[in-house]
Design a protein around this motif. Structure first.
Motif, mmCIF file in Angstrom:
data_model
loop_
_atom_site.group_PDB
_atom_site.id
_atom_site.type_symbol
_atom_site.label_atom_id
_atom_site.label_comp_id
_atom_site.label_asym_id
_atom_site.label_seq_id
_atom_site.Cartn_x
_atom_site.Cartn_y
_atom_site.Cartn_z
ATOM 1 N N PHE A 57 0.800 -1.222 0.000
ATOM 2 C CA PHE A 57 0.000 0.000 0.000
ATOM 3 C C PHE A 57 0.836 1.276 0.000
ATOM 4 O O PHE A 57 0.615 2.171 -0.805
ATOM 5 N N GLY A 58 1.792 1.370 0.920
ATOM 6 C CA GLY A 58 2.547 2.612 1.047
ATOM 7 C C GLY A 58 3.868 2.629 0.306
ATOM 8 O O GLY A 58 4.629 3.604 0.410
ATOM 9 N N ASP A 64 0.855 0.817 -9.144
ATOM 10 C CA ASP A 64 0.916 2.006 -9.998
ATOM 11 C C ASP A 64 -0.088 3.081 -9.592
ATOM 12 O O ASP A 64 0.269 4.230 -9.349
ATOM 13 N N THR A 65 -1.367 2.724 -9.513
ATOM 14 C CA THR A 65 -2.376 3.747 -9.246
ATOM 15 C C THR A 65 -2.240 4.341 -7.846
ATOM 16 O O THR A 65 -2.472 5.537 -7.658
ATOM 17 N N LEU A 66 -1.866 3.523 -6.867
ATOM 18 C CA LEU A 66 -1.699 4.044 -5.515
ATOM 19 C C LEU A 66 -0.521 5.012 -5.447
ATOM 20 O O LEU A 66 -0.586 6.027 -4.739
ATOM 21 N N ALA A 98 0.910 10.882 -5.400
ATOM 22 C CA ALA A 98 1.651 11.980 -6.022
ATOM 23 C C ALA A 98 0.734 12.949 -6.769
ATOM 24 O O ALA A 98 1.222 13.871 -7.439
ATOM 25 N N LYS A 99 -0.584 12.729 -6.661
ATOM 26 C CA LYS A 99 -1.583 13.554 -7.354
ATOM 27 C C LYS A 99 -1.341 13.570 -8.865
ATOM 28 O O LYS A 99 -1.378 14.619 -9.515
#
Length: 549
Positions: free
Chosen positions: A14-15, A416-418, A423-424
């Motif tokens: 996740f992080g 990728d999406t997380l 990072a906006k």
């Protein structure tokens, strides 16, 4: 009553913001997410989505190829580990936290306790895994209390089955699977006598497709003699596994997600849940049970919620992929109508392929109508897998996992999406998809009609709606009309409202102002017995109309 929405996070991933993503990379090369990545702000953002529970997947220490011997953690042989990071379901110490997840390895348990505290401060509840059916082949606890005997320590390995053994054995046989037992080491992995493998493989030679990295736990069922249960006196494994549940319950968690619960006898669950709730009455038990014929038996023996995979998930996937009409959803919920509040709906989890993968729908947007229906049609809980809300594709070739449309549970990786969400840097389509998920979950949590209201399926009078699904929810003076569109094009839907719906929900005929809670669009709507209402619905979308009645 609250609407339960569980957010599953694979804690290791996740992080992690390391973008190296080297196939079969080490933790040094690819990085690893930490428990401390769940800061107060991150947890606040999760709660703001409408989430009620966070399932931290992979907390308990499992077999890994990463060497932590300098911290007093036994090294595991790579021949019986899947992937560099290892499977979180091959537990090697039930009383320890996965060191990969800690900033300070020596303080890993304290970091977990602080994670629980932060999660509760954010208004969220904590779910962790309990893996009762199998353990890593080299299980040995270094974290257990001194008063507790380790699993297998008192076994008689000369007995293939003994009700008081913790494992099943193949006496006189060495573990000899159909693959290399060296895996680059100077010495091969040695196990003699061989233990039975976790997926009920009771000989010494499991294959690559078996759960070869695990051994089956013995709850007093003699599989060698036709699954006869010996539960009096109570098997030793029952006591030891209940102590493990009590250990983690004492850490302040709120629920256990019980892996492959149906592979463990229901009698054990009655014993364990009763003992845990005697001390921690708030604890919930979530069961991974796939056989619909066993649902009611496991609920009667202590479970609160069960996976609805074979029924609702499989049906919803078929509808999303246009392999079944939307009306099939009615048949799915009717199969479990008597236990509907106990069924956990989901469209993704760590075992299933991502909606946006090429193996499912190839576009996360196509899952939107299924998500809206799954969230809003009943009072039961819903589960969201981290990244699903952004349309994560899961099309990486990470290592052991391979390119299979799933997010790896075996490898060090980053999602990728997380990473881009943090990072906006999400695309406009991803932001839009996230907005729909967030609004729908917030609606589910806010509107009493969805958390505790009556449900009325409209499909029996709307057979003409081939790729649309419609239903009503009502609580007090609030009436909600939900219509979702699984089609790839906009539809002008004509939804019939039968007289029986007016009788069942105690509705009066009238004209009312309807507000679409998803778009804020307003429209005057005539409610008439055996009448109908028309509406335009965008492709792969839905309408959630709220009326005061």
């Amino acid at each position: 009553m609250e609407k339960v929405i569980i957010y599953q996070v694979f804690t290791r991933l996740f992080g992690n913001r390391n973008l190296s993503r080297k196939e079969s990379g080490t933790i040094a090369e690819n990085g690893c997410g930490k428990m401390n990545d769940f800061t107060p702000k991150v947890l606040k953002d999760i709660a703001s989505m409408g989430i009620s529970h966070v399932w931290y997947t992979g907390i308990i220490r499992h077999a890994t190829q990463t060497d932590y011997t300098k911290y007093g953690i036994p090294r595991q042989h790579p021949a019986v580990i899947k992937g560099r990071a290892g499977s979180p379901y091959a537990i090697c110490d039930y009383y320890d936290v996965d060191p990969d997840l800690a900033v300070s390895v020596r303080q890993r348990m304290r970091e977990f306790e602080q994670l629980v505290e932060r999660t509760h401060e954010a208004g969220l509840k904590v779910v962790i895994d309990f893996v009762p059916n199998h353990v890593a082949r080299q299980y040995r606890s270094v974290g257990k209390p001194r008063s507790i005997q380790d699993l297998g320590a008192g076994d008689n390995p000369q007995h293939g089955f003994d009700p008081q053994n913790n494992f099943y054995y193949c006496p006189g046989e060495r573990f000899q699977p159909y693959f290399d037992l060296y895996a680059g080491e100077q010495e091969p992995y040695l196990e003699e006598p061989a233990k039975a493998t976790g997926n009920d493989h009771f000989d010494s030679a499991p294959s690559r497709t078996d759960w070869y990295e695990t051994v089956k736990l013995n709850y007093g069922v003699d599989y060698y003699a036709g699954c006869i249960g010996y539960f009096d006196p109570i098997p030793d494994t029952w006591y030891k596994m209940t102590e493990i549940l009590l250990f983690w319950a004492s850490k302040g968690i709120d629920a256990f997600r019980c892996d492959m619960a149906e592979m463990v006898p229901a009698e054990f669950w009655r014993f364990a849940t009763k003992n845990v709730r005697a001390r921690y009455p708030h604890i919930k038990f979530i069961g991974e049970v796939y056989n619909p014929y066993d649902y009611r038996r496991y609920l009667l023996n202590g479970f609160d919620w069960l996976y609805d995979k074979v029924g609702m998930y499989d049906t919803m996937r078929s509808v999303i992929c246009h392999q079944a009409p939307a009306s099939a959803i009615s048949g799915a919920w009717q199969q479990t109508d008597d236990i509907r509040d106990h069924m956990l709906y989901f469209l993704e989890n760590h075992d299933e392929q991502r909606i946006a993968s090429d193996f499912f729908a190839a576009d996360g947007r196509k899952g939107v109508p299924g998500m809206i229906a799954s969230l809003l049609m009943q009072q039961n809980p819903f589960m969201l897998y981290a990244g699903q809300e952004y349309g994560e594709r899961g099309m990486d070739k990470e290592g052991f996992s391979g390119n299979d449309g799933r997010t790896t549970i075996f490898d060090y990786w980053s999602i990728d999406t997380l990473c881009r969400a943090a990072a906006k840097q999400l695309t406009a389509d991803e932001r839009s998809l996230f907005g729909i998920y967030k609004r729908t979950m917030q609606i589910a949590r806010k509107e009493k009609a969805f958390s505790e209201g009556s449900f009325f399926d409209l499909m029996y009078v709307n057979g003409h709606l081939g790729r649309q699904y419609a239903f009503l929810r009502k609580a007090g003076t609030d009436l909600l009309l939900v219509v979702v569109n699984f089609d790839d094009c906009e539809v002008d839907a004509n939804v019939h409202l039968p007289a029986h719906a007016f009788d069942y929900l105690q509705l009066q005929e009238r004209t009312a102002m309807a507000v679409d809670l998803l778009t804020k669009e307003k429209e005057s709507m005539l409610l008439h017995r055996d009448g109908s209402v028309r509406m335009l619905i965008a492709p792969r979308s839905g309408r959630v109309w709220k009326l005061k009645v």
